[in-house]
Scaffold this motif. Structure first.
Motif, PDB file in Angstrom:
ATOM      1  N   ARG B 169       0.825  -1.200   0.000  1.00  0.00           N
ATOM      2  CA  ARG B 169       0.000   0.000   0.000  1.00  0.00           C
ATOM      3  C   ARG B 169       0.864   1.256   0.000  1.00  0.00           C
ATOM      4  NH1 ARG B 169      -3.628  -0.079   4.609  1.00  0.00           N
ATOM      5  NH2 ARG B 169      -3.399  -2.335   4.409  1.00  0.00           N
ATOM      6  N   ALA B 170       1.965   1.172   0.778  1.00  0.00           N
ATOM      7  CA  ALA B 170       2.861   2.331   0.827  1.00  0.00           C
ATOM      8  C   ALA B 170       3.461   2.585  -0.547  1.00  0.00           C
ATOM      9  CB  ALA B 170       3.976   2.099   1.846  1.00  0.00           C
ATOM     10  N   LEU B 171       3.795   1.498  -1.253  1.00  0.00           N
ATOM     11  CA  LEU B 171       4.420   1.664  -2.565  1.00  0.00           C
ATOM     12  C   LEU B 171       3.426   2.134  -3.615  1.00  0.00           C
ATOM     13  CD1 LEU B 171       6.862  -1.374  -2.627  1.00  0.00           C
ATOM     14  CD2 LEU B 171       7.439   1.045  -2.475  1.00  0.00           C
ATOM     15  N   ASP B 172       2.131   1.962  -3.340  1.00  0.00           N
ATOM     16  CA  ASP B 172       1.105   2.467  -4.260  1.00  0.00           C
ATOM     17  C   ASP B 172       0.977   3.977  -4.186  1.00  0.00           C
ATOM     18  OD1 ASP B 172       0.534   0.094  -5.334  1.00  0.00           O
ATOM     19  OD2 ASP B 172      -1.160  -0.369  -4.000  1.00  0.00           O
ATOM     20  N   GLU B 173       1.492   4.535  -3.097  1.00  0.00           N
ATOM     21  CA  GLU B 173       1.380   5.980  -2.873  1.00  0.00           C
ATOM     22  C   GLU B 173       1.959   6.738  -4.063  1.00  0.00           C
ATOM     23  OE1 GLU B 173      -0.248   8.865  -1.020  1.00  0.00           O
ATOM     24  OE2 GLU B 173      -0.230   6.916   0.002  1.00  0.00           O
ATOM     25  N   GLN B 174       1.214   7.765  -4.515  1.00  0.00           N
ATOM     26  CA  GLN B 174       1.582   8.465  -5.740  1.00  0.00           C
ATOM     27  C   GLN B 174       2.979   9.077  -5.726  1.00  0.00           C
ATOM     28  OE1 GLN B 174      -0.979   9.306  -8.619  1.00  0.00           O
ATOM     29  NE2 GLN B 174       1.129   9.092  -9.332  1.00  0.00           N
ATOM     30  N   TRP B 175       3.260   9.890  -4.677  1.00  0.00           N
ATOM     31  CA  TRP B 175       4.457  10.714  -4.849  1.00  0.00           C
ATOM     32  C   TRP B 175       5.744  10.116  -4.285  1.00  0.00           C
ATOM     33  CZ3 TRP B 175       7.200  13.384  -1.014  1.00  0.00           C
ATOM     34  CH2 TRP B 175       6.585  13.458   0.223  1.00  0.00           C
ATOM     35  N   PHE B 176       5.665   9.007  -3.564  1.00  0.00           N
ATOM     36  CA  PHE B 176       6.947   8.393  -3.208  1.00  0.00           C
ATOM     37  C   PHE B 176       6.996   6.893  -3.478  1.00  0.00           C
ATOM     38  CE2 PHE B 176       5.510   6.367   0.618  1.00  0.00           C
ATOM     39  CZ  PHE B 176       4.599   7.234   1.209  1.00  0.00           C
ATOM     40  N   GLY B 177       5.913   6.337  -4.031  1.00  0.00           N
ATOM     41  CA  GLY B 177       5.864   4.902  -4.253  1.00  0.00           C
ATOM     42  C   GLY B 177       6.560   4.476  -5.544  1.00  0.00           C
ATOM     43  N   GLY B 178       6.415   3.167  -5.879  1.00  0.00           N
ATOM     44  CA  GLY B 178       6.996   2.631  -7.097  1.00  0.00           C
ATOM     45  C   GLY B 178       6.650   1.159  -7.158  1.00  0.00           C
ATOM     46  N   SER B 179       7.174   0.470  -8.170  1.00  0.00           N
ATOM     47  CA  SER B 179       6.812  -0.936  -8.292  1.00  0.00           C
ATOM     48  C   SER B 179       7.496  -1.772  -7.216  1.00  0.00           C
ATOM     49  CB  SER B 179       7.165  -1.449  -9.688  1.00  0.00           C
ATOM     50  OG  SER B 179       8.545  -1.326  -9.880  1.00  0.00           O
ATOM     51  N   SER B 180       8.638  -1.317  -6.719  1.00  0.00           N
ATOM     52  CA  SER B 180       9.280  -1.967  -5.580  1.00  0.00           C
ATOM     53  C   SER B 180      10.077  -0.903  -4.839  1.00  0.00           C
ATOM     54  CB  SER B 180      10.216  -3.076  -6.049  1.00  0.00           C
ATOM     55  OG  SER B 180      11.388  -2.502  -6.571  1.00  0.00           O
ATOM     56  N   LEU B 181      10.618  -1.277  -3.688  1.00  0.00           N
ATOM     57  CA  LEU B 181      11.387  -0.294  -2.916  1.00  0.00           C
ATOM     58  C   LEU B 181      12.566   0.246  -3.723  1.00  0.00           C
ATOM     59  CD1 LEU B 181      11.568  -1.706   0.721  1.00  0.00           C
ATOM     60  CD2 LEU B 181      10.668   0.517   0.009  1.00  0.00           C
ATOM     61  N   SER B 182      13.202  -0.658  -4.498  1.00  0.00           N
ATOM     62  CA  SER B 182      14.404  -0.226  -5.207  1.00  0.00           C
ATOM     63  C   SER B 182      14.090   0.669  -6.399  1.00  0.00           C
ATOM     64  CB  SER B 182      15.223  -1.438  -5.662  1.00  0.00           C
ATOM     65  OG  SER B 182      14.476  -2.167  -6.605  1.00  0.00           O
ATOM     66  N   THR B 183      12.848   0.751  -6.777  1.00  0.00           N
ATOM     67  CA  THR B 183      12.512   1.654  -7.885  1.00  0.00           C
ATOM     68  C   THR B 183      11.609   2.785  -7.420  1.00  0.00           C
ATOM     69  OG1 THR B 183      10.677   0.228  -8.452  1.00  0.00           O
ATOM     70  CG2 THR B 183      12.730  -0.126  -9.667  1.00  0.00           C
ATOM     71  N   SER B 184      11.618   3.043  -6.108  1.00  0.00           N
ATOM     72  CA  SER B 184      10.769   4.119  -5.589  1.00  0.00           C
ATOM     73  C   SER B 184      11.627   5.188  -4.919  1.00  0.00           C
ATOM     74  CB  SER B 184       9.796   3.553  -4.551  1.00  0.00           C
ATOM     75  OG  SER B 184      10.503   3.188  -3.391  1.00  0.00           O
ATOM     76  N   PRO B 185      11.110   6.404  -4.799  1.00  0.00           N
ATOM     77  CA  PRO B 185      11.860   7.459  -4.098  1.00  0.00           C
ATOM     78  C   PRO B 185      12.180   7.070  -2.653  1.00  0.00           C
ATOM     79  CG  PRO B 185      10.041   8.417  -5.323  1.00  0.00           C
ATOM     80  CD  PRO B 185       9.886   6.916  -5.401  1.00  0.00           C
ATOM     81  N   VAL B 186      11.344   6.210  -2.029  1.00  0.00           N
ATOM     82  CA  VAL B 186      11.641   5.764  -0.668  1.00  0.00           C
ATOM     83  C   VAL B 186      12.993   5.042  -0.653  1.00  0.00           C
ATOM     84  CG1 VAL B 186      10.823   4.452   1.310  1.00  0.00           C
ATOM     85  CG2 VAL B 186       9.189   5.436  -0.280  1.00  0.00           C
ATOM     86  N   GLY B 187      13.198   4.221  -1.686  1.00  0.00           N
ATOM     87  CA  GLY B 187      14.478   3.511  -1.799  1.00  0.00           C
ATOM     88  C   GLY B 187      15.634   4.480  -1.934  1.00  0.00           C
ATOM     89  N   THR B 188      15.462   5.477  -2.812  1.00  0.00           N
ATOM     90  CA  THR B 188      16.507   6.489  -2.976  1.00  0.00           C
ATOM     91  C   THR B 188      16.835   7.118  -1.630  1.00  0.00           C
ATOM     92  OG1 THR B 188      15.293   6.986  -5.017  1.00  0.00           O
ATOM     93  CG2 THR B 188      17.184   8.393  -4.470  1.00  0.00           C
ATOM     94  N   PHE B 189      15.779   7.448  -0.915  1.00  0.00           N
ATOM     95  CA  PHE B 189      15.920   8.096   0.392  1.00  0.00           C
ATOM     96  C   PHE B 189      16.703   7.211   1.366  1.00  0.00           C
ATOM     97  CE2 PHE B 189      13.969   8.201   4.655  1.00  0.00           C
ATOM     98  CZ  PHE B 189      14.352   9.464   5.062  1.00  0.00           C
ATOM     99  N   ILE B 190      16.310   5.936   1.447  1.00  0.00           N
ATOM    100  CA  ILE B 190      16.975   5.010   2.376  1.00  0.00           C
ATOM    101  C   ILE B 190      18.466   4.914   2.067  1.00  0.00           C
ATOM    102  CG2 ILE B 190      17.160   2.570   3.065  1.00  0.00           C
ATOM    103  CD1 ILE B 190      14.114   2.375   2.687  1.00  0.00           C
ATOM    104  N   VAL B 191      18.790   4.799   0.786  1.00  0.00           N
ATOM    105  CA  VAL B 191      20.192   4.639   0.412  1.00  0.00           C
ATOM    106  C   VAL B 191      20.975   5.924   0.669  1.00  0.00           C
ATOM    107  CG1 VAL B 191      21.771   4.079  -1.472  1.00  0.00           C
ATOM    108  CG2 VAL B 191      19.620   2.831  -1.226  1.00  0.00           C
ATOM    109  N   PHE B 192      20.359   7.062   0.392  1.00  0.00           N
ATOM    110  CA  PHE B 192      21.013   8.335   0.709  1.00  0.00           C
ATOM    111  C   PHE B 192      21.350   8.402   2.195  1.00  0.00           C
ATOM    112  CE2 PHE B 192      19.492  10.954  -3.106  1.00  0.00           C
ATOM    113  CZ  PHE B 192      20.781  11.207  -3.539  1.00  0.00           C
ATOM    114  N   VAL B 193      20.377   8.084   3.024  1.00  0.00           N
ATOM    115  CA  VAL B 193      20.589   8.148   4.475  1.00  0.00           C
ATOM    116  C   VAL B 193      21.731   7.222   4.876  1.00  0.00           C
ATOM    117  CG1 VAL B 193      19.592   7.621   6.735  1.00  0.00           C
ATOM    118  CG2 VAL B 193      18.243   8.864   5.039  1.00  0.00           C
ATOM    119  N   TYR B 194      21.712   6.016   4.302  1.00  0.00           N
ATOM    120  CA  TYR B 194      22.759   5.046   4.633  1.00  0.00           C
ATOM    121  C   TYR B 194      24.136   5.561   4.227  1.00  0.00           C
ATOM    122  CZ  TYR B 194      25.992   1.249   3.900  1.00  0.00           C
ATOM    123  OH  TYR B 194      27.118   0.495   3.899  1.00  0.00           O
ATOM    124  N   ILE B 195      24.229   6.035   2.973  1.00  0.00           N
ATOM    125  CA  ILE B 195      25.539   6.409   2.431  1.00  0.00           C
ATOM    126  C   ILE B 195      26.151   7.601   3.160  1.00  0.00           C
ATOM    127  CG2 ILE B 195      26.677   7.366   0.385  1.00  0.00           C
ATOM    128  CD1 ILE B 195      26.230   4.564  -0.200  1.00  0.00           C
TER     129      ILE B 195
END
Lengths: 331, 314
Positions: B169-195
């Motif tokens: 459901r979270a990934l269905d969200e329009q402005w930060f979702g995607g087909s999977s975590l790795s193709t969604s802005p949430v994924g970008t965000f997580i990796v940025f935070v990590y790096i």
């Protein structure tokens, strides 16, 4: 007015162990309300830990601590009505002097105007009027200490704790501050508890003191008690420049076969006496000279008043004194 | 025997002569020491920045695709076109979120390291924080792509824990979702935070370490609760460190062009825009203008931080 019989601070069999180290070892202590109390001892003797036990920065491993009759063993520091003047003053560098002084009221939620007025009042008390808008970084060491004092007094604590309060000041300032602290304590009537390793400071400021050694109290009493009637070799050694006589020598000099202390100022030199020694050192003190006699393995200091002949190093002399000057110790 | 000793010791060779020259003229040593780094800083570093600034005031001839070396603000005006403004806002939002999250996660770690860790624990802390910096950035990013992939461990764990539908459901969200975590802005965000996390932890820890323990005790002694001591003493005194850390995470996120390319929904970020405009599109002036944006944002950010008193305790 009768003095309040409830002690300001009381230790009941308090211990504080750090691993295997017994920093404070089953200490019983009573500090009277309104006293100027000193905790004296070498570093590592447990005096600072005792102070931190009162403020609550250390928790006792065993025993109970009472502040004005109330057991505070489980009360965190912010709820104990005692305040501390820290050794490094611990002033907040990002606040002005006034904000520092008013901090205790600020965290209590006192309104801005009352805070300001009270802070000014305390700054006046420590003679720092007009310094309110400065930062601690712009003050001298002595001024910072006054700020720390004002800050610690603003909450009107039950007792003021001072951790080596004069340690960081130079000699002249230290002496001036001693008189001032003493006067301030008299005026406010608050119990002052201060920690020091300087016996002169403890003797001259306190009206009662505890000498600490290895986590225990070696002696407790008035400065005169402790200075003239030390209970043990350690106290005699640490508190005064007293001569410590082993049992053999005490007996040879006419006392019982026990450890004894003898103050240099009560010892004079004579040509004849029960025991002879060799002069090994002479130090000129202005009002007289301190002469050290070597008697076998023991050194005995004597006092030669100005005007009397000063013996040469290597010459022989006998120590003489009034029998009452000899103080026999417990061990 | 003592009287035989010379007042001045004999000179042993050129090293002693050089020492004497430096002792008599301390400035000479200073000049010798500072010239190489100043040349580097002045010519290579600031010089290239000046060249970049200069480029941004040129424009591109839309017809021939050649750079017209004449002063114009036309290129900067282009930044305000909807699709370009979109890139700037997206990058800015990401940088702000990454910085805030990093600060929140880094604080307890830095606080522990500064206040409690001693000896072996401290070494372990440094190792733990620095270790990720020793391995290749690209490898880490690709590793995260696998971790966040639809078949990856995060999705698998979420499904195992019964949170699969929630993640979906979270990934269905329009402005930060995607087909999977790795193709969604949430994924970008997580990796940025990590790096960028180490760059937040280290300055924060350094700042917290400089707050003497007695200052916290003083606050408690005067009646402050833990929360009050945190707000009135720790935070203001650690603020320079937090700001320093946030400068890193913020500016690194603003300028990065690799993470959004590998992880996320290929929406463009400033770094990526710069990369594409100067490369494939051959629009060097616009790339330069884009590159100036993070600089301006950082200057504004520092001005605000200064105004908030972030550097008062320095």
């Amino acid at each position: 007015m009768t003095p309040d019989p409830t002690p300001a601070v009381e230790f009941r069999a308090v211990s504080r162990h750090f691993g295997a180290v017994r920093a404070v070892d089953s200490v019983d202590l009573t500090i009277a309300e309104g006293a100027f109390f000193a905790m004296l001892g070498p570093s590592g003797s447990g005096k600072t830990t005792c102070l931190r036990l009162i403020s609550g920065f250390e928790k006792p491993s065993a025993g109970h601590i009472l502040i004005h009759g109330q057991d505070v063993s489980d009360v965190p520091p912010n709820r104990r009505n005692v305040n501390t003047v820290f050794q490094d003053y611990a002033l907040f560098p990002h606040m002005t002097v006034r904000e520092n002084v008013a901090y205790g009221l600020m965290v209590k939620g006192v309104d801005r105007r009352r805070r300001r007025d009270k802070a000014e009042e305390l700054l006046a008390l420590v003679k720092l009027q007009g310094y309110g808008d400065r930062r601690p970084g712009q003050l001298s060491g002595g001024q910072r200490q006054r700020v720390a004092l004002a800050r610690a007094l603003i909450n009107e604590p039950r007792a003021l704790l001072l951790d080596e309060p004069l340690g960081a000041l130079d000699l002249k300032l230290r002496e001036a501050m001693q008189d001032e602290l003493k006067a301030l304590q008299k005026r406010l009537g608050i119990t002052f508890v201060f920690v020091t390793h300087d016996q002169h400071e403890a003797l001259s400021m306190a009206d009662s003191l505890a000498v600490f050694n290895e986590g225990k109290i070696a002696q407790i009493g008035t400065p005169e008690d402790v200075y003239t009637r030390p209970k043990s070799r350690f106290v005699a050694d640490f508190v005064g420049s007293s001569n410590v006589l082993p049992p053999k020598l005490t007996r040879a000099l006419g006392g019982p076969a026990a450890w004894a202390s003898l103050r240099p100022e009560s010892v004079r030199l004579a040509a004849v006496g029960p025991v002879r020694g060799t002069v090994s050192a002479v130090r000129y003190l202005g009002a007289g000279s301190r002469v050290v006699l070597r008697i076998g393995e023991v050194e005995v200091a004597a006092y030669v008043p100005a005007g009397d002949p000063i013996p040469d190093i290597g010459s022989e002399a006998s120590p003489v004194f009034a029998p009452a000057a000899l103080h026999v110790m417990e061990g | 025997m003592l009287s035989d000793a010379p007042a001045v010791l004999p000179e042993r060779g050129p090293a002693d002569r050089l020492t004497a020259v430096f002792w008599r003229h301390p400035r000479v040593l200073l000049v010798l020491l500072l010239t190489p780094p100043l040349l580097w800083l002045g010519v290579v570093y600031l010089g290239s920045l000046a060249a970049l600034l200069l480029q941004s005031f040129y424009s591109i001839d839309e017809f021939s695709g050649l750079v017209v070396p004449e002063f114009t603000l036309k290129t900067y005006a282009e930044l305000f076109r909807a699709q370009n403004l979109d890139i700037i806002l997206r990058t800015l939002t990401m940088a702000v979120l990454v910085t805030l999250t990093s600060a929140v996660i880094a604080f307890p770690i830095a606080y522990f390291a500064a206040r409690f860790a001693r000896g072996r624990w401290k070494a372990l802390f440094y190792l733990g924080v620095m270790l990720p910096l020793w391995s290749s950035y690209l490898v880490k990013v690709y590793a995260w792509k696998l971790i966040l992939a639809r078949e990856g461990i995060v999705t698998w764990l979420a499904e195992r824990a019964g949170a699969g539908p929630l993640l979906g459901r979270a990934l269905d969200e329009q402005w930060f979702g995607g087909s999977s975590l790795s193709t969604s802005p949430v994924g970008t965000f997580i990796v940025f935070v990590y790096i960028w996390m180490p760059y937040m932890i280290l300055p924060m820890q350094a700042a917290l370490e400089r707050v003497p323990g007695s200052m916290l005790e003083a606050a408690a002694d005067l009646g402050a609760s833990r929360g009050q001591a945190f707000r009135t003493v720790i935070l203001p005194l650690a603020l320079p460190g937090i700001v320093a850390g946030s400068i890193f995470t913020f500016s690194l996120t603003l300028g990065d062009y690799i993470i959004p390319q590998i992880i996320g929904n290929s929406a463009r970020f400033i770094g990526l825009a710069v990369y594409q405009f100067q490369g494939t599109a051959g629009n060097l002036p616009l790339a330069a203008a884009f590159a100036v944006v993070p600089i301006v944002i950082m200057l504004v950010y520092l001005a605000i931080a200064k105004r908030l008193g972030a550097f008062d305790a320095l």
